[in-house]
Scaffold this motif. Structure first.
Motif, PDB file in Angstrom:
ATOM      1  N   ASN A  89       2.984  39.357  26.461  1.00 24.43           N
ATOM      2  CA  ASN A  89       2.811  38.418  25.357  1.00 24.43           C
ATOM      3  C   ASN A  89       4.136  38.015  24.722  1.00 24.43           C
ATOM      4  O   ASN A  89       4.300  36.873  24.278  1.00 24.43           O
ATOM      5  N   LEU A  90       5.096  38.946  24.689  1.00 25.69           N
ATOM      6  CA  LEU A  90       6.432  38.570  24.220  1.00 25.69           C
ATOM      7  C   LEU A  90       7.034  37.503  25.122  1.00 25.69           C
ATOM      8  O   LEU A  90       7.603  36.516  24.658  1.00 25.69           O
ATOM      9  N   ALA A  91       6.902  37.708  26.423  1.00 32.35           N
ATOM     10  CA  ALA A  91       7.460  36.750  27.375  1.00 32.35           C
ATOM     11  C   ALA A  91       6.775  35.387  27.254  1.00 32.35           C
ATOM     12  O   ALA A  91       7.429  34.343  27.375  1.00 32.35           O
ATOM     13  N   LYS A  92       5.491  35.397  26.995  1.00 29.33           N
ATOM     14  CA  LYS A  92       4.718  34.161  26.983  1.00 29.33           C
ATOM     15  C   LYS A  92       4.876  33.365  25.685  1.00 29.33           C
ATOM     16  O   LYS A  92       4.996  32.143  25.719  1.00 29.33           O
ATOM     17  N   SER A  93       4.903  34.065  24.550  1.00 29.54           N
ATOM     18  CA  SER A  93       4.744  33.372  23.273  1.00 29.54           C
ATOM     19  C   SER A  93       5.850  33.562  22.248  1.00 29.54           C
ATOM     20  O   SER A  93       5.822  32.918  21.203  1.00 29.54           O
ATOM     21  N   TYR A  94       6.799  34.453  22.510  1.00 30.91           N
ATOM     22  CA  TYR A  94       7.765  34.793  21.465  1.00 30.91           C
ATOM     23  C   TYR A  94       9.219  34.619  21.897  1.00 30.91           C
ATOM     24  O   TYR A  94      10.125  34.986  21.164  1.00 30.91           O
ATOM     25  N   ARG A  95       9.460  34.079  23.087  1.00 29.32           N
ATOM     26  CA  ARG A  95      10.841  33.883  23.533  1.00 29.32           C
ATOM     27  C   ARG A  95      11.384  32.528  23.094  1.00 29.32           C
ATOM     28  O   ARG A  95      10.643  31.571  22.923  1.00 29.32           O
ATOM     29  N   SER A  96      12.677  32.477  22.956  1.00 28.50           N
ATOM     30  CA  SER A  96      13.330  31.213  22.648  1.00 28.50           C
ATOM     31  C   SER A  96      13.345  30.315  23.880  1.00 28.50           C
ATOM     32  O   SER A  96      13.574  30.796  25.001  1.00 28.50           O
ATOM     33  N   PRO A  97      13.147  29.008  23.705  1.00 32.45           N
ATOM     34  CA  PRO A  97      13.400  28.079  24.809  1.00 32.45           C
ATOM     35  C   PRO A  97      14.852  28.196  25.260  1.00 32.45           C
ATOM     36  O   PRO A  97      15.746  28.419  24.438  1.00 32.45           O
ATOM     37  N   ILE A  98      15.077  28.027  26.535  1.00 34.59           N
ATOM     38  CA  ILE A  98      16.435  28.134  27.075  1.00 34.59           C
ATOM     39  C   ILE A  98      17.332  27.082  26.430  1.00 34.59           C
ATOM     40  O   ILE A  98      16.975  25.915  26.302  1.00 34.59           O
ATOM     41  N   GLY A  99      18.487  27.543  25.972  1.00 31.32           N
ATOM     42  CA  GLY A  99      19.468  26.643  25.378  1.00 31.32           C
ATOM     43  C   GLY A  99      19.362  26.503  23.876  1.00 31.32           C
ATOM     44  O   GLY A  99      20.229  25.890  23.253  1.00 31.32           O
ATOM     45  N   GLU A 100      18.320  27.080  23.274  1.00 30.69           N
ATOM     46  CA  GLU A 100      18.118  26.938  21.832  1.00 30.69           C
ATOM     47  C   GLU A 100      18.421  28.238  21.096  1.00 30.69           C
ATOM     48  O   GLU A 100      18.670  29.280  21.703  1.00 30.69           O
ATOM     49  N   ASN A 101      18.419  28.164  19.770  1.00 22.28           N
ATOM     50  CA  ASN A 101      18.589  29.331  18.896  1.00 22.28           C
ATOM     51  C   ASN A 101      19.892  30.081  19.155  1.00 22.28           C
ATOM     52  O   ASN A 101      19.947  31.311  19.053  1.00 22.28           O
ATOM     53  N   LYS A 102      20.943  29.320  19.473  1.00 22.89           N
ATOM     54  CA  LYS A 102      22.303  29.844  19.670  1.00 22.89           C
ATOM     55  C   LYS A 102      22.395  30.904  20.769  1.00 22.89           C
ATOM     56  O   LYS A 102      23.394  31.606  20.881  1.00 22.89           O
ATOM     57  N   GLY A 103      21.321  31.030  21.557  1.00 23.41           N
ATOM     58  CA  GLY A 103      21.366  31.982  22.662  1.00 23.41           C
ATOM     59  C   GLY A 103      20.593  33.267  22.448  1.00 23.41           C
ATOM     60  O   GLY A 103      20.582  34.136  23.325  1.00 23.41           O
ATOM     61  N   PHE A 104      19.952  33.435  21.308  1.00 24.75           N
ATOM     62  CA  PHE A 104      19.082  34.608  21.132  1.00 24.75           C
ATOM     63  C   PHE A 104      17.917  34.517  22.118  1.00 24.75           C
ATOM     64  O   PHE A 104      17.441  33.425  22.450  1.00 24.75           O
ATOM     65  N   ILE A 105      17.458  35.653  22.562  1.00 24.10           N
ATOM     66  CA  ILE A 105      16.398  35.703  23.565  1.00 24.10           C
ATOM     67  C   ILE A 105      15.019  35.649  22.929  1.00 24.10           C
ATOM     68  O   ILE A 105      14.125  34.942  23.394  1.00 24.10           O
ATOM     69  N   MET A 106      14.848  36.392  21.830  1.00 24.07           N
ATOM     70  CA  MET A 106      13.544  36.528  21.194  1.00 24.07           C
ATOM     71  C   MET A 106      13.524  35.873  19.816  1.00 24.07           C
ATOM     72  O   MET A 106      14.541  35.836  19.123  1.00 24.07           O
ATOM     73  N   LEU A 107      12.352  35.406  19.424  1.00 26.90           N
ATOM     74  CA  LEU A 107      12.143  34.838  18.101  1.00 26.90           C
ATOM     75  C   LEU A 107      11.187  35.722  17.296  1.00 26.90           C
ATOM     76  O   LEU A 107      10.651  36.700  17.811  1.00 26.90           O
ATOM     77  N   HIS A 108      10.983  35.379  16.031  1.00 23.86           N
ATOM     78  CA  HIS A 108       9.910  35.937  15.193  1.00 23.86           C
ATOM     79  C   HIS A 108      10.049  37.433  14.889  1.00 23.86           C
ATOM     80  O   HIS A 108       9.072  38.174  14.938  1.00 23.86           O
ATOM     81  N   SER A 109      11.255  37.868  14.572  1.00 21.67           N
ATOM     82  CA  SER A 109      11.444  39.223  14.043  1.00 21.67           C
ATOM     83  C   SER A 109      11.556  39.159  12.528  1.00 21.67           C
ATOM     84  O   SER A 109      11.796  38.085  11.951  1.00 21.67           O
ATOM     85  N   THR A 110      11.396  40.297  11.877  1.00 18.27           N
ATOM     86  CA  THR A 110      11.478  40.372  10.421  1.00 18.27           C
ATOM     87  C   THR A 110      12.373  41.539  10.031  1.00 18.27           C
ATOM     88  O   THR A 110      12.084  42.694  10.377  1.00 18.27           O
TER      89      THR A 110
END
Length: 391
Positions: A340-361
């Motif tokens: 589910n992390l791979a499917k729904s929580y990863r950054s699109p390639i080239g975005e978010n300055k290169g971070f791999i994962m989104l939606h942490s707190t």
């Protein structure tokens, strides 16, 4: 629920699907390589001429935030680079890992923090495991010596923070379990059992005082240094003193699993299993197994998730499965998390300055680093993938 995330039913379907298949580790690492190339460019742009900024931590209003080596998160990016090298065997990742690791060496003498394991073991420790570089061994040992100076034998624990002295006299946080691996490593590298004894004392004292009857964990325990008694139990990053901050529960799960690996003390295995049961059976754990930032947050399901907690959980469960009779359950949940992390929580390639994962707190009560990428979210995600690949 975040607008980019699917609804509850969709998560349920994804969760069921994930149990029937595994993540393509090769594909995810190929994407991680692409993102990390973006990150390296972003770091160069953000760093400018400031040599004190050594590692990326998060995004702040869309801008890359870099930190100095003294920051508790400074070692994670170097660790990620080492893991890219571990999976790909490409010399360019080894070269980058060596360069970013070297920027942290002076922290081996920084006795003003308990986060030596996060900073040094995630970087130098990972590098030493892969290269057996003798200079890395020296840094690990010196770092363990420095960390040991924060141990109080009356309390039986390593002191966590030096800040907020108006609030706590001798604070110990559940996160500190993660720094014990450095001490266990130092004993193996030197034969000096003093590091081992400190780690065991800390783990035992934490097991006694940090956990409630249901095996949920407090975040902060304050001790009286004259008697070793508990003064108060509360939180700093969780919703409330009696709530279960999600990343704290994950630190405990991972930490006691690691302690069992290093000591083979069955009490640690039982503790890890109890913590796992608390997490996995909690009614507020979503179907996709990516936890909200606190299990007791008041506005669930309209609360931020914590992908960093999910990565720590997955990595811990994958190791715990090696030792526990509950292997099948732990592997299934870890696989669901990673799918589910791979499917729904990863950054699109080239975005978010290169971070791999989104939606942490990071810290919701402080409104700090909420629903953003965090470097330790990336680190533990990659570590979990490597562990899954080896199982």
């Amino acid at each position: 629920m975040h607008k980019k995330l699917a609804g509850t039913f969709a998560f349920f379907v994804v969760g069921l699907t994930a149990q029937a298949q595994s993540v393509s580790v090769s594909k995810v690492f190929a994407d991680a390589e692409k993102q990390t190339q973006v990150m390296l460019t972003s770091i160069a742009e953000a760093k400018g001429s400031n040599p004190d900024l050594v590692a990326p931590r998060t995004l702040d209003n869309g801008k890359l935030k870099l930190v100095a080596s003294k920051d508790w998160t400074s070692g994670f990016f170097a660790g990620e680079l080492w893991m890219l090298y571990e999976f790909t065997h490409k010399p360019e990742w080894k070269s980058k890992a060596e360069a970013f690791t070297a920027l942290l060496e002076k922290e081996k003498f920084n006795g003003g923090t308990h986060d030596m394991g996060f900073k040094i073991y995630c970087s130098y420790g990972t590098g030493y495991r892969l290269t057996k570089d003798a200079s890395y061994k020296d840094v690990i040992v010196q770092s363990a010596k420095t960390l040991s100076t924060r141990f109080n034998p009356t309390v039986g624990c390593i002191r966590s923070w030096d800040h907020h002295k108006e609030q706590w006299g001798y604070p110990v946080i559940i996160d500190n379990m993660m720094n014990l691996e450095l001490l266990f490593a130092a004993t193996k590298l030197t034969g000096d059992s003093s590091f081992y004894k400190i780690a065991v004392s800390h783990a035992n004292t934490t097991m006694k005082n940090h956990f409630r009857a249901d095996y949920s964990s407090y975040h902060v325990i304050d001790y009286d240094t004259a008697t070793g008694n508990v003064v108060k139990r509360n939180t700093h990053q969780g919703y409330a003193d009696e709530s279960a901050w999600s990343r704290g529960q994950a630190w405990g799960l991972y930490g006691y699993t690691m302690c069992y690996r290093e000591t083979k003390n069955p009490a640690y295995l039982k503790q890890a299993e109890h913590i796992a049961a608390y997490i996995l059976n909690h009614p507020n754990l979503p179907a996709d197994k990516i936890p909200y930032w606190d299990f007791n947050a008041p506005n669930i399901p309209n609360e931020p998730r914590d992908v960093s907690a999910a990565g720590v959980m997955a990595s811990g469960l994958l190791e715990l499965a090696k030792y526990s009779k509950n292997k099948k359950e732990y592997l299934s949940v870890a696989n669901t998390i990673l799918q589910n992390l791979a499917k729904s929580y990863r950054s699109p390639i080239g975005e978010n300055k290169g971070f791999i994962m989104l939606h942490s707190t990071g810290s919701k009560p402080a409104n700090s680093e909420v629903d953003v990428p965090l470097n330790y979210g990336d680190y533990y995600y990659l570590e979990a993938l490597l562990r899954q690949n080896k199982k």
